[in-house]
Motif scaffolding. Structure first.
Motif, short mmCIF file in Angstrom:
data_model
loop_
_atom_site.label_atom_id
_atom_site.label_comp_id
_atom_site.label_asym_id
_atom_site.label_seq_id
_atom_site.Cartn_x
_atom_site.Cartn_y
_atom_site.Cartn_z
N ASN A 99 42.51 -6.25 26.01
CA ASN A 99 42.30 -5.22 27.02
C ASN A 99 42.77 -3.90 26.45
N PRO A 100 41.87 -2.99 26.13
CA PRO A 100 42.28 -1.75 25.47
C PRO A 100 42.91 -0.78 26.44
N ILE A 101 43.36 0.33 25.91
CA ILE A 101 43.90 1.39 26.76
C ILE A 101 42.78 1.95 27.62
N SER A 102 43.09 2.19 28.86
CA SER A 102 42.10 2.69 29.79
C SER A 102 41.48 3.99 29.28
N GLY A 103 40.16 4.02 29.25
CA GLY A 103 39.46 5.22 28.82
C GLY A 103 39.13 5.26 27.34
N HIS A 104 39.67 4.31 26.59
CA HIS A 104 39.34 4.27 25.16
C HIS A 104 37.99 3.60 24.97
#
Lengths: 115, 110
Positions: free
Chosen positions: A24-29
């Motif tokens: 789960n990547p950083i939000s917005g990446h």
């Protein structure tokens, strides 16, 4: 901001079994990467996503590895069937296109042992 | 294939000393980054230097880039035990896809 989340942290499987890793990547990446790091070596890029599209999978062993990024957020990397040489740490990283100078943000990785 | 190659492979120093590690690469680059990896953890981005820059500082870190020699160096001044880690350079011809080197394992002795 929250970091890149990966699970599981460790996995031990027998050869020829299948395994899946989640990121789960950083939000917005928008950009997401999967790297394979064999003990004592530098990370090797397996696949790069831009949103939910594949940008580069030239080094992904497609006969056994697959990856997807549904809805341009979470991503899953699968190995089926696993071989002994797949033992490695699988790292997920993400990056915001507008923040190149910040580099990648990596997760802690999943350590896979194939026995 | 590995684009970058760090040198030395391993380095052991006393706390308070400076640590210097080098990275050589093969093809022209858009920029170069340095990362730190503590044992059993993911990589942490330290610094990025662009191809038109020659030197960059961040806290106790100093990075130089010599594009004519296709090499970069990372200097950590006044090292601490907490600096013990592996350090990797990552290069990109396009600023888009990065290839990591083989790493330098730094051990700082208290």
């Amino acid at each position: 901001e929250a970091g890149v989340a990966q699970s599981p942290r460790y996995k031990i499987i027998e050869k020829r079994q299948s395994v899946a890793f989640w990121c789960n990547p950083i939000s917005g990446h928008a950009t997401l990467y999967w790297y394979q790091q064999i003990l004592g070596q530098g990370p090797k890029l397996l696949i790069q996503f831009q949103n939910n599209g594949v940008v580069d999978d030239s080094q992904l062993p497609k006969d056994r590895f697959s990856a997807e990024r549904l809805k341009g957020v979470d991503s899953t990397l699968k190995i089926q069937p696993a071989k002994l040489e797949d033992s490695a740490v699988y790292l997920c990283a993400s990056r915001s296109p507008g923040r190149v100078d910040y580099g990648y943000t990596f997760g802690s990785g999943t350590r896979l042992t194939v026995v | 294939s590995q684009q970058g190659e760090e040198d030395p492979q391993a380095l052991s120093i006393q706390e308070g000393e400076n640590a210097t590690m080098n990275c050589s690469y093969k093809t022209s680059i858009n920029n170069l980054q340095w990362y730190r990896q503590n044992s059993g953890r993911g990589l942490v981005h330290l610094i990025l230097i662009r191809s038109n820059e020659r030197e960059k500082h961040s806290g106790r870190l100093r990075v130089t880039l010599d594009t004519s020699k296709k090499s970069s160096s990372l200097l950590i001044t006044a090292s601490r035990a907490a600096d013990t880690a592996s350090y990797f350079c990552a290069t990109s011809p396009s600023g888009y896809k990065y290839i990591f080197g083989t790493g330098t394992r730094l051990k700082v002795l208290a």
